[in-house]
Design an enzyme around this catalytic site. Structure first.
Site, short mmCIF file in Angstrom:
data_model
loop_
_atom_site.label_atom_id
_atom_site.label_comp_id
_atom_site.label_asym_id
_atom_site.label_seq_id
_atom_site.Cartn_x
_atom_site.Cartn_y
_atom_site.Cartn_z
N TRP A 62 53.28 -13.16 55.15
CA TRP A 62 53.28 -11.80 55.68
C TRP A 62 54.11 -11.75 56.97
O TRP A 62 53.60 -12.05 58.04
CB TRP A 62 51.85 -11.34 55.94
CG TRP A 62 51.07 -11.25 54.67
CD1 TRP A 62 51.04 -10.20 53.83
CD2 TRP A 62 50.21 -12.25 54.10
NE1 TRP A 62 50.23 -10.46 52.76
CE2 TRP A 62 49.71 -11.72 52.89
CE3 TRP A 62 49.83 -13.55 54.46
CZ2 TRP A 62 48.85 -12.43 52.06
CZ3 TRP A 62 48.98 -14.24 53.64
CH2 TRP A 62 48.50 -13.69 52.45
N HIS A 85 49.44 -5.82 54.93
CA HIS A 85 48.83 -5.58 53.61
C HIS A 85 47.56 -4.76 53.82
O HIS A 85 47.11 -4.57 54.96
CB HIS A 85 48.54 -6.90 52.87
CG HIS A 85 47.73 -7.91 53.63
ND1 HIS A 85 47.26 -9.07 53.09
CD2 HIS A 85 47.28 -7.93 54.92
CE1 HIS A 85 46.59 -9.77 53.99
NE2 HIS A 85 46.58 -9.09 55.10
N ARG A 114 56.22 -4.70 56.88
CA ARG A 114 56.57 -6.12 57.03
C ARG A 114 57.92 -6.27 57.72
O ARG A 114 58.83 -5.48 57.47
CB ARG A 114 56.60 -6.82 55.67
CG ARG A 114 55.19 -7.03 55.17
CD ARG A 114 55.11 -7.90 53.96
NE ARG A 114 53.79 -7.70 53.36
CZ ARG A 114 53.41 -8.18 52.20
NH1 ARG A 114 54.24 -8.90 51.49
NH2 ARG A 114 52.20 -7.95 51.74
N GLN A 168 50.48 0.00 49.40
CA GLN A 168 49.67 -0.87 48.54
C GLN A 168 48.38 -0.15 48.20
O GLN A 168 48.00 0.82 48.86
CB GLN A 168 49.28 -2.15 49.30
CG GLN A 168 50.36 -3.22 49.32
CD GLN A 168 49.82 -4.55 49.82
OE1 GLN A 168 48.79 -4.61 50.50
NE2 GLN A 168 50.51 -5.63 49.51
N VAL A 172 41.25 -15.52 48.48
CA VAL A 172 40.63 -15.55 47.15
C VAL A 172 40.66 -16.97 46.58
O VAL A 172 41.53 -17.75 46.91
CB VAL A 172 41.34 -14.59 46.15
CG1 VAL A 172 41.01 -13.14 46.45
CG2 VAL A 172 42.83 -14.82 46.12
N ALA A 189 38.88 -9.24 44.32
CA ALA A 189 39.75 -8.34 45.09
C ALA A 189 41.12 -8.34 44.43
O ALA A 189 41.49 -9.29 43.74
CB ALA A 189 39.85 -8.81 46.53
#
Ligand code: PHE
Length: 334
Positions: free
Chosen positions: A156, A175, A201, A215, A258, A301
């Site tokens: 990122w 994000h 970004r 997003q 995740v 997610a």
């Protein structure tokens, strides 16, 4: 002297007769130049007697001045009446003329896609939330299991915001994932939400990258949520947006928040797989960070680029089209 007086009389009559028949502003202007202009007939007349004896000159002068005034008044009233008749003419409305088209605005394709995606998830039982575009480093990274100096932060490319007094380490969110944390901190499971929004970004732009884009984040937390729940939910979503025939494929991917992480690609229309989103089971460390016990709760997610979804759906190959405000592009989405 008599000849001079007669000439003046004739000039006056001639001028008055001519202007009476004039209809256009252009002709009236020519008339004015001809009689009242700097080199017009009146000033020519003044010139002609400038060498006379003063007595005669005075008499002729005052006569000539009267004529000049008279012609000026004629000119004024003629131009006034002409303007009036102009207005009357434009008052006439020709009902047989075609109308002036009034093109209405429309919703931007990014917003249309965003709404469509929100509606799709809403049908699947998700609530819709929004969050701040300026985030703290804590929410954008730390609580998502991306500590300072962790190499994963490179994914990122972040735009940092200048510290404001005591408020430090702010970023333009790269994000929408920080909203996972905010939602979990403020709500008890079961949680089923999507969060659309703008992201930023620090990145060079090309056909598939913009420095700002949208997003939509998704989060499901409950007891006994597993990977197949995630797959079936996301697959069902893809079928709503891209059509019944859409196929979906999940492959391993890495995101620090995740475990396991996945990338979902879809195949619709053509025989190519296009990556649609990142997803995965919420990392136990992230659950711990918000005070949820990973032995009781689990969840998944996901995050997808809204422009990317629109590009896949409509076959657009340059993300910069969304921000160029080119009417030819935008009107296709009316
Ligand atoms: N936040 C990730 C990105 O910006 C996407 C993602 C969201 C991945 C949620 C997994 C889970 O690329």
């Amino acid at each position: 002297m008599n000849t001079n007086k007669t000439y003046l009389e004739k000039l006056k009559l001639e001028a008055a007769n001519t202007i009476e028949n004039l209809l256009s502003a252009e002709d009236i202007e020519t008339w004015r130049i001809n009689y009242l202009g700097r080199k017009g007939k009146i000033s020519e007349f003044f010139q002609s007697f400038k060498d006379m004896k003063s007595e005669e000159r005075n008499e002729l002068g005052s006569l000539a001045n009267n004529v000049k005034k008279f012609l000026e008044e004629l000119y004024d009233s003629k131009t006034k009446s002409l303007n009036k008749s102009d207005i009357q003419e434009s008052d006439f409305f020709d009902y047989s003329l075609p109308g002036t088209p009034n093109s209405a605005g429309s919703i931007h394709p990014t917003n249309q896609m965003m709404q469509e995606i929100c509606i799709a998830f809403n049908k699947l039982g998700f609530n819709i939330y929004e969050g701040p575009e300026i985030e703290s480093e804590k929410y954008a990274f730390d609580k998502l299991n991306i500590p300072t100096n962790h190499p994963a932060r490179d994914i990122w490319d972040t735009i940092w915001v200048k510290d404001v007094g005591d408020i430090k380490s702010l970023v333009l969110r790269p994000h929408t994932s920080p909203m996972q944390i905010r939602i979990m901190e403020n709500n008890e499971p079961p949680i089923r939400v999507v969060i659309p929004g703008k992201c930023y970004r620090y990145e060079a732009t090309d056909n598939t990258h913009e420095w700002h884009f949208h997003q939509i984040e998704g989060l499901v937390i409950d007891k006994n949520i597993n990977f197949s729940n995630m797959k079936s939910t996301l697959f069902e979503f893809a079928r709503i947006i891209f059509g019944e025939e859409t196929k979906a494929r999940f492959r391993c991917d890495f995101f620090p928040f995740v475990e396991p992480g996945a990338e979902m690609s879809i195949n619709f229309k053509e025989n190519t797989w296009l990556e649609l989103m990142g997803a995965g089971m919420v990392h136990p460390k992230v659950l711990n960070n918000v005070g949820l016990d990973p032995n009781i709760y689990s969840g998944f997610a996901f995050g997808l680029g809204i422009e990317r979804a629109a590009m896949i759906k409509y076959g657009i190959n340059n993300i910069r089209d969304f921000y160029a405000n080119d009417y030819q592009f935008l009107k296709q989405f009316k």
